[in-house]
Design a protein around this motif. Structure first.
Motif, PDB file in Angstrom:
ATOM      1  N   ILE A  30       0.819  -1.331   0.058  1.00 42.16           N
ATOM      2  CA  ILE A  30      -0.178  -0.099  -0.042  1.00 42.16           C
ATOM      3  C   ILE A  30       0.810   1.166   0.205  1.00 42.16           C
ATOM      4  N   ALA A  31       0.336   2.174  -0.641  1.00 46.39           N
ATOM      5  CA  ALA A  31       1.093   3.670  -0.804  1.00 46.39           C
ATOM      6  C   ALA A  31       0.114   4.392  -0.654  1.00 46.39           C
ATOM      7  N   TRP A  79       4.065   2.382   2.003  1.00 43.92           N
ATOM      8  CA  TRP A  79       3.842   2.610   3.121  1.00 43.92           C
ATOM      9  C   TRP A  79       3.647   1.382   3.953  1.00 43.92           C
ATOM     10  N   TYR A  80       3.144   0.066   3.370  1.00 34.63           N
ATOM     11  CA  TYR A  80       2.965  -1.194   4.034  1.00 34.63           C
ATOM     12  C   TYR A  80       3.148  -2.149   2.910  1.00 34.63           C
ATOM     13  N   CYS A  81       4.004  -3.136   3.185  1.00 30.69           N
ATOM     14  CA  CYS A  81       4.200  -4.096   2.398  1.00 30.69           C
ATOM     15  C   CYS A  81       4.612  -5.526   3.015  1.00 30.69           C
ATOM     16  N   VAL A 126      -5.127   6.122  -1.459  1.00 28.00           N
ATOM     17  CA  VAL A 126      -4.136   5.111  -1.488  1.00 28.00           C
ATOM     18  C   VAL A 126      -4.124   4.360  -2.682  1.00 28.00           C
ATOM     19  N   GLN A 127      -3.118   3.520  -2.969  1.00 28.53           N
ATOM     20  CA  GLN A 127      -3.138   2.413  -3.927  1.00 28.53           C
ATOM     21  C   GLN A 127      -2.571   1.365  -3.481  1.00 28.53           C
ATOM     22  N   VAL A 128      -3.156   0.380  -3.844  1.00 27.54           N
ATOM     23  CA  VAL A 128      -3.106  -0.981  -3.302  1.00 27.54           C
ATOM     24  C   VAL A 128      -2.137  -1.936  -4.723  1.00 27.54           C
ATOM     25  N   ALA A 171       7.395   4.035  -9.391  1.00 24.92           N
ATOM     26  CA  ALA A 171       5.881   3.312  -9.656  1.00 24.92           C
ATOM     27  C   ALA A 171       6.073   1.945  -8.951  1.00 24.92           C
ATOM     28  N   ALA A 172       4.557   1.317  -8.863  1.00 24.84           N
ATOM     29  CA  ALA A 172       4.318   0.155  -8.253  1.00 24.84           C
ATOM     30  C   ALA A 172       4.942  -0.593  -9.421  1.00 24.84           C
ATOM     31  N   ASP A 173       5.420  -1.928  -9.318  1.00 27.89           N
ATOM     32  CA  ASP A 173       5.521  -2.755 -10.260  1.00 27.89           C
ATOM     33  C   ASP A 173       4.824  -4.053 -10.687  1.00 27.89           C
ATOM     34  N   SER A 174       3.276  -3.688 -10.324  1.00 27.72           N
ATOM     35  CA  SER A 174       2.286  -4.493 -10.971  1.00 27.72           C
ATOM     36  C   SER A 174       1.144  -3.569 -11.016  1.00 27.72           C
TER      37      SER A 174
END
Length: 196
Positions: free
Chosen positions: A27-28, A39-41, A150-152, A166-169
């Protein structure tokens, strides 16, 4: 202070496939229009996951943004609220916040130290965790606007506290608007679905 909740539901077939492949749930949180720190992983997630937070922040100085590196504060962090300002002095010490609190959702950091990036922590559950680092160094004053969004996503390589471009998926971005304090997303058949 308002509490916000993100519910992440994962289909059991997808959950087993993701776990076997080594994916972590990430999560970011959005600041100044971008997501650039995880933020969370965690690899330890379930079919039903709930994340709670309040809009509480800290600011700190950090040498520079570096993709793939973990956020490690270089200065002392300090609490800050909407409308307030903190200052890094010539010695690299972050001051107490000052000014008048307001509802603008924005706060400032004045940098008198030299070239340094500014980082932000936000509260998730009981922990203050990094959510943002300025992509370039700040030489004078920086204005910050954390957004209640947020993004997940799932990641094999990214981890909590990592600076990213960037997110990787595939991601699902979730906004909280008006009186909405709780949102739910579902991951099923390899796709994110936002519940209304």
């Amino acid at each position: 202070m308002s509490q916000y909740t993100l519910n992440v539901k994962i289909d059991t077939d997808d959950l087993q496939r993701l776990k076997k492949s080594g994916y972590k749930l990430c999560i970011a949180k959005k600041v100044n229009g971008i997501y650039n720190v995880v933020w969370y992983c965690e690899p330890h997630y379930f079919a039903n996951n709930a994340f709670d937070w309040t809009e509480e922040y800290e600011v700190f100085g950090i040498k520079k943004f570096k993709e793939g590196a973990l956020v490690k504060a270089s200065t002392n962090p300090h609490d800050i609220e909407s409308g307030l300002t903190c200052e890094i002095n010539e010695s690299g010490v972050m001051s107490d916040s000052f000014g008048s609190a307001d509802s603008s959702g924005k706060f400032k950091v004045i940098n008198n130290f030299g070239q340094v990036s500014i980082g932000i922590n936000a509260k998730l559950g009981d922990d203050m965790l990094p959510i943002f680092v300025t992509p370039t160094t700040v030489t004078e004053t920086a204005l910050f606007e954390p957004i209640i969004a947020v993004q997940v996503w799932f990641s094999m390589s990214q981890t909590k506290g990592m600076m990213i471009l960037a997110a990787d998926s595939d991601v699902m971005q979730i906004k909280y608007q008006g009186k909405v304090k709780e949102r739910t997303v579902t991951f099923v058949d390899g796709k994110w679905v936002l519940q209304h």
